[in-house]
Design a protein around this motif. Structure first.
Motif, PDB file in Angstrom:
ATOM      1  N   ASN A   1      86.766  56.825 -45.536  1.00 53.36           N
ATOM      2  CA  ASN A   1      87.411  58.083 -45.227  1.00 53.36           C
ATOM      3  C   ASN A   1      87.464  58.822 -45.939  1.00 53.36           C
ATOM      4  OD1 ASN A   1      87.611  60.103 -43.340  1.00 53.36           O
ATOM      5  ND2 ASN A   1      89.347  59.245 -42.794  1.00 53.36           N
TER       6      ASN A   1
ATOM      7  N   THR B   1      86.187  61.808 -40.470  1.00 54.44           N
ATOM      8  CA  THR B   1      86.562  61.278 -39.837  1.00 54.44           C
ATOM      9  C   THR B   1      87.361  61.336 -38.827  1.00 54.44           C
ATOM     10  OG1 THR B   1      84.816  59.615 -40.999  1.00 54.44           O
ATOM     11  CG2 THR B   1      85.853  58.563 -38.662  1.00 54.44           C
ATOM     12  N   ASP B   2      87.585  62.107 -37.476  1.00 51.59           N
ATOM     13  CA  ASP B   2      88.677  61.734 -37.356  1.00 51.59           C
ATOM     14  C   ASP B   2      88.726  60.938 -36.040  1.00 51.59           C
ATOM     15  OD1 ASP B   2      90.446  63.134 -35.008  1.00 51.59           O
ATOM     16  OD2 ASP B   2      89.211  62.451 -33.363  1.00 51.59           O
ATOM     17  N   GLU B   3      90.237  59.927 -36.507  1.00 52.09           N
ATOM     18  CA  GLU B   3      91.049  59.309 -35.423  1.00 52.09           C
ATOM     19  C   GLU B   3      90.523  58.484 -34.740  1.00 52.09           C
ATOM     20  OE1 GLU B   3      94.296  56.165 -35.996  1.00 52.09           O
ATOM     21  OE2 GLU B   3      94.998  57.735 -36.725  1.00 52.09           O
ATOM     22  N   ASP B   4      91.339  59.320 -33.743  1.00 50.53           N
ATOM     23  CA  ASP B   4      90.609  59.629 -32.451  1.00 50.53           C
ATOM     24  C   ASP B   4      88.970  59.350 -32.005  1.00 50.53           C
ATOM     25  OD1 ASP B   4      93.161  60.270 -31.385  1.00 50.53           O
ATOM     26  OD2 ASP B   4      92.986  61.805 -31.376  1.00 50.53           O
TER      27      ASP B   4
ATOM     28  N   THR C   1      88.758  55.826 -32.929  1.00 52.54           N
ATOM     29  CA  THR C   1      88.867  54.850 -32.174  1.00 52.54           C
ATOM     30  C   THR C   1      88.060  54.019 -30.921  1.00 52.54           C
ATOM     31  OG1 THR C   1      91.267  55.198 -32.977  1.00 52.54           O
ATOM     32  CG2 THR C   1      91.217  53.968 -31.076  1.00 52.54           C
TER      33      THR C   1
ATOM     34  N   ILE D   1      91.682  47.754 -35.339  1.00 48.13           N
ATOM     35  CA  ILE D   1      91.292  49.375 -36.169  1.00 48.13           C
ATOM     36  C   ILE D   1      92.655  49.120 -36.782  1.00 48.13           C
ATOM     37  CG2 ILE D   1      91.481  51.192 -33.757  1.00 48.13           C
ATOM     38  CD1 ILE D   1      89.387  52.910 -36.114  1.00 48.13           C
TER      39      ILE D   1
ATOM     40  N   ASN E   1      94.066  52.108 -39.765  1.00 50.73           N
ATOM     41  CA  ASN E   1      93.803  53.266 -40.691  1.00 50.73           C
ATOM     42  C   ASN E   1      94.521  53.395 -42.053  1.00 50.73           C
ATOM     43  OD1 ASN E   1      93.062  56.412 -41.638  1.00 50.73           O
ATOM     44  ND2 ASN E   1      94.013  57.010 -40.076  1.00 50.73           N
ATOM     45  N   GLN E   2      93.409  53.444 -43.219  1.00 52.54           N
ATOM     46  CA  GLN E   2      94.391  52.706 -44.316  1.00 52.54           C
ATOM     47  C   GLN E   2      94.058  54.547 -45.280  1.00 52.54           C
ATOM     48  OE1 GLN E   2      95.675  50.221 -45.089  1.00 52.54           O
ATOM     49  NE2 GLN E   2      95.362  49.231 -44.309  1.00 52.54           N
ATOM     50  N   GLU E   3      93.750  55.194 -44.546  1.00 49.75           N
ATOM     51  CA  GLU E   3      94.167  56.474 -45.271  1.00 49.75           C
ATOM     52  C   GLU E   3      92.967  57.039 -45.882  1.00 49.75           C
ATOM     53  OE1 GLU E   3      97.375  57.198 -47.884  1.00 49.75           O
ATOM     54  OE2 GLU E   3      98.926  57.350 -46.328  1.00 49.75           O
TER      55      GLU E   3
ATOM     56  N   TYR F   1      89.274  52.964 -43.378  1.00 51.96           N
ATOM     57  CA  TYR F   1      89.162  52.282 -41.047  1.00 51.96           C
ATOM     58  C   TYR F   1      88.647  50.926 -41.820  1.00 51.96           C
ATOM     59  CZ  TYR F   1      90.148  57.321 -39.562  1.00 51.96           C
ATOM     60  OH  TYR F   1      90.834  58.434 -39.048  1.00 51.96           O
TER      61      TYR F   1
ATOM     62  N   TYR G   1      77.502  56.061 -38.470  1.00 51.42           N
ATOM     63  CA  TYR G   1      78.540  55.565 -38.826  1.00 51.42           C
ATOM     64  C   TYR G   1      78.140  55.245 -40.126  1.00 51.42           C
ATOM     65  CZ  TYR G   1      82.027  57.107 -35.571  1.00 51.42           C
ATOM     66  OH  TYR G   1      83.302  57.385 -34.989  1.00 51.42           O
TER      67      TYR G   1
END
Length: 243
Positions: free
Chosen positions: A144, A149-152, A155, A166, A168-170, A173, A194
């Motif tokens: 990402n 890619t939206d986190e919500d 998820t 999951i 989030n590593q900036e 994911y 994805y």
């Protein structure tokens, strides 16, 4: 697991190995061999073989090489017989290390692994001496870097796929599953659009070990030495690499 990016470590090692195409092909060949040996030659039903072939093709391994190793594993082509062996031990500063090998000469391999540890300030242990420090998990990476890619959203999709955790590593994911649910999760996420940057069933450390600069250098030398062995398939450790 949050806060520790396995993906960043993978990227570092892959970049360092770019010049080792011959050895990369050899390791892909062994991955394909063992997957076909255990689950047969049908890519449709053998998820491990399908994953191994996809990784080999991503590194531009020729189709003839891939087919040859599948045939060797299923007995339709003469070739060496390989044995799986796992070594456990400690690296510099007490880092837990697990080494998986696939070899046609276990005496040669044992000597090579023992020498690598001794040369770089580590020591081999008995079976089970460090494996309790790791959990076997399915591991999936979705990049990402562009933030698209939206986190919500991911998820929610990950939960529907049976993902346990999951992170989030900036720039990516990192998703974790139970081993038996790994392929189902990959298929579900792929079907939802994805792109899987990396994925495997692997060992995840329960805790990470930080080292001094000197000991970390020794540990990286140990990893490099082990990777020079054509028999080594995977190396797992709980070193928290510095940036």
């Amino acid at each position: 697991m949050a806060g520790h990016s396995k993906w960043k470590n993978i990227q570092k090692r892959k970049n360092a190995q770019d010049a080792k195409k011959g050895k990369i092909f050899m390791r892909h060949a062994k991955d394909i061999y063992i997957a076909a040996k255990q689950g047969g030659d049908d890519l449709g039903t053998n998820a491990a073989l399908r994953a191994a072939v996809e990784k080999a093709k991503a590194d531009n391994m020729p189709n003839d090489n891939i087919d040859r190793n599948i045939k060797k594993a299923t007995g339709t082509l003469d070739g060496a017989t390989y044995e799986e062996i796992t070594y456990e031990g400690y690296g510099p500063g007490g880092v837990a290390v697990i080494v998986h090998v696939l070899t046609d000469n276990k005496n040669r391999t044992a000597a090579d692994i023992r020498h690598a540890f001794k040369k770089n300030g580590g020591n081999l242990g008995e079976n089970g001496s460090v494996s309790f420090m790791f959990n076997r998990k399915g591991y999936i990476v979705i990049e990402n870097a562009d933030g698209s890619t939206d986190e919500d959203t991911i998820t929610l999709d990950a939960l529907e796929a049976g993902v346990e955790d999951i992170v989030n590593q900036e720039d990516a994911y990192e998703l974790y599953t139970e081993p038996d649910n790994f392929q189902e999760a990959v298929d579900h996420l792929t079907a939802n659009g994805y792109e899987i940057a990396d994925g495997e069933v692997t060992l995840i450390p329960q805790n990470y070990n930080q080292l001094s600069e000197e000991d970390e250098e020794k540990m990286m030398n140990l990893i490099d030495t082990l990777e020079e062995s054509e028999d080594v398939q995977d190396i797992h450790h709980n070193l928290e690499e510095s940036n």
